[in-house]
Write an enzyme that holds these catalytic residues in place. Structure first.
Site, short mmCIF file in Angstrom:
data_model
loop_
_atom_site.label_atom_id
_atom_site.label_comp_id
_atom_site.label_asym_id
_atom_site.label_seq_id
_atom_site.Cartn_x
_atom_site.Cartn_y
_atom_site.Cartn_z
N HIS A 132 0.81 -1.22 0.00
CA HIS A 132 0.00 0.00 0.00
C HIS A 132 0.84 1.28 0.00
CE1 HIS A 132 0.89 -0.15 4.30
NE2 HIS A 132 0.52 1.11 4.38
C1 UD1 Z 1 -2.38 4.85 6.84
C2 UD1 Z 1 -1.07 5.23 7.53
C3 UD1 Z 1 -0.02 4.16 7.24
C4 UD1 Z 1 -0.52 2.79 7.62
C5 UD1 Z 1 -1.83 2.53 6.88
C6 UD1 Z 1 -2.42 1.18 7.20
C7 UD1 Z 1 -0.60 7.67 7.65
C8 UD1 Z 1 0.23 8.74 7.10
N1 UD1 Z 1 -0.55 6.49 6.99
O1 UD1 Z 1 -2.14 4.86 5.42
O2 UD1 Z 1 1.15 4.45 8.01
O3 UD1 Z 1 0.45 1.83 7.27
O4 UD1 Z 1 -2.76 3.55 7.26
O5 UD1 Z 1 -3.59 0.94 6.47
O6 UD1 Z 1 -1.26 7.86 8.66
N2 UD1 Z 1 -9.47 4.86 2.72
C9 UD1 Z 1 -10.61 4.11 2.62
N3 UD1 Z 1 -11.23 3.73 3.78
C10 UD1 Z 1 -10.76 4.06 5.00
C11 UD1 Z 1 -9.60 4.83 5.09
C12 UD1 Z 1 -8.94 5.22 3.95
O7 UD1 Z 1 -11.07 3.79 1.54
O8 UD1 Z 1 -11.36 3.64 6.01
C13 UD1 Z 1 -8.78 5.27 1.47
C14 UD1 Z 1 -9.11 6.69 1.11
O9 UD1 Z 1 -9.17 6.76 -0.28
C15 UD1 Z 1 -7.91 7.46 1.61
C16 UD1 Z 1 -6.79 6.46 1.39
O10 UD1 Z 1 -7.38 5.19 1.67
O11 UD1 Z 1 -7.72 8.66 0.94
C17 UD1 Z 1 -5.60 6.66 2.27
O12 UD1 Z 1 -5.99 6.67 3.65
P1 UD1 Z 1 -5.04 7.38 4.74
O13 UD1 Z 1 -5.61 7.23 6.09
O14 UD1 Z 1 -4.69 8.76 4.28
O15 UD1 Z 1 -3.67 6.57 4.62
P2 UD1 Z 1 -3.35 5.01 4.39
O16 UD1 Z 1 -2.77 4.84 3.03
O17 UD1 Z 1 -4.49 4.14 4.79
#
Ligand code: UD1
Length: 367
Positions: free
Chosen positions: A210
């Site tokens: 990811h």
């Molecule tokens: C976050 C953490 C990362 C961790 C990962 C585990 C930060 C900077 N990153 O990354 O360290 O390894 O979580 O999963 O905090 N989204 C969904 N559903 C959700 C949440 C997110 O679809 O419940 C999608 C959205 O499109 C969002 C994207 O995932 O924009 C990224 O989510 P985000 O929380 O920004 O970071 P992760 O890549 O999940």
């Protein structure tokens, strides 16, 4: 009675906070669980609360997704409101407890410190020395502001010493993520997922990817997909796909290539027990996750880490992990080594023994 605000936000936080909340139950302490809502999908959040027996959050902030600045700004204002609100009602917090390195970890630390609430950081001192990783920025800010730094592996002690933290603020306590793993692994293995997928224990590869460096360009994600498809002929691939990666596979048109390979199983993100049932019985793991590097080391299963660097070097020096960069050729060579039995073995690091959270609760009560 001491009152602790325990902060969680994203998937890797939940399995770290679960044993800490449980350990506090043995002490004269009140815990207020604050879920920022950084992760909100059922299978990135709710399912972990159910399976790990975590209490319902006392406060849910629902901040959701956004750019780093947008998400962090929402986190800061919501957390500040929560901390100030508690203080105004005369029920303010003695300390904030944060885990890991996600945006919620950093924002809670910054908001609390400016309100003069002391912060304990669990999993302190880890450094990849790669400031292009958002998590590295979060680690540096969180450790810079926390007054109690609870460390999971020896490199954390060295890094914090080099950064000038007084010895009194730093303590090696072990790894809370492994507390949860050891508690759950027997239950997890009773699950039916392997049978449903028709894969045998010890014969398949689990993949998670990811990180932006692997999934955000068609070139890097495409090269990894090619290797996975190629090896899937004699090594079944089980790939639970993070929403971020799902979006990239779609936009780069890579889904068909994966779907057409008979040995590749594409799954939605899994709950804790299903995922542990998969990883704990895998032949090999391919990942860019920090937590999974540690879990595979504790499980003594080969882990091919698709990163140039790691903030968890003990998983390479003592454990079962090998850094493969984003290099599909290096991944391929290491998969061959696993399959022909020449891959290294590892040992479990000191204090990854299932009792880290108990040591943390004792330390927090004594401050
Ligand atoms: C976050 C953490 C990362 C961790 C990962 C585990 C930060 C900077 N990153 O990354 O360290 O390894 O979580 O999963 O905090 N989204 C969904 N559903 C959700 C949440 C997110 O679809 O419940 C999608 C959205 O499109 C969002 C994207 O995932 O924009 C990224 O989510 P985000 O929380 O920004 O970071 P992760 O890549 O999940």
């Amino acid at each position: 009675m001491k009152k602790f605000a325990c902060i969680v936000g994203a998937r890797p936080n939940f399995m770290k906070m679960a044993p800490i909340l449980r350990a506090f139950e043995e002490h004269d302490a009140e815990t207020v669980l604050i879920h920022t809502g950084q992760h909100y999908d059922k299978n990135l959040s709710d399912v972990f609360f159910e399976e790990l027996g975590i209490k319902k959050p006392d406060v849910s902030l629902g901040v959701g997704s956004g750019s780093h600045a947008q998400q962090t700004a929402k986190l800061l204002t919501s957390l500040e409101d929560t901390f100030v609100g508690a203080a105004e009602q005369g029920t303010g917090f003695d300390r904030v407890v944060v885990v890991g390195d996600v945006n919620s970890t950093m924002a809670a630390t910054l908001a609390a410190t400016k309100l003069h609430i002391p912060v304990a950081h669990v999993e302190a001192g880890l450094r990849s020395f790669d400031r292009r990783m958002p998590e590295e920025i979060n680690r540096i800010v969180t450790d810079g502001l926390s007054d109690l730094l609870l460390v999971s592996e020896p490199s954390g002690l060295e890094n914090l010493k080099a950064e000038g933290h007084p010895d009194d603020n730093v303590k090696l306590v072990g790894n809370v993520m492994i507390d949860t793993l050891l508690r759950q692994v027997a239950i997890a293995r009773q699950g039916t997922l392997l049978a449903e997928l028709k894969v045998e224990p010890g014969t398949y590869c689990v993949v998670t990817l990811h990180r932006p460096s692997n999934v955000d360009t068609a070139e890097s994600l495409g090269a990894l997909v090619d290797v996975l498809v190629e090896v899937s002929g004699n090594l079944p691939i089980v790939f639970p796909v993070h929403p971020r990666t799902r979006a990239r596979l779609d936009s780069f048109g890579l889904n068909d290539r994966l779907a057409q390979a008979a040995g590749v199983h594409i799954l939605e993100p899994l709950g804790y027990n299903d995922f542990l049932s998969l990883t704990s019985q895998a032949r090999v793991i391919v990942t860019d996750s920090g937590g999974l590097q540690e879990e595979s080391t504790a499980l003594e299963i080969p882990c091919l880490t698709m990163r140039e660097n790691t903030e968890r070097p003990v998983t390479v020096t003592e454990g079962t992990s090998t850094l493969c960069g984003s290099d599909a050729g290096v991944l391929h060579a290491n998969l061959e080594a696993v399959l022909n039995g020449s891959y290294k073995t590892g040992t479990c690091p000191k204090l990854w023994d299932g009792n880290a959270a108990k040591r943390i609760a004792v330390e927090l009560m004594s401050r």
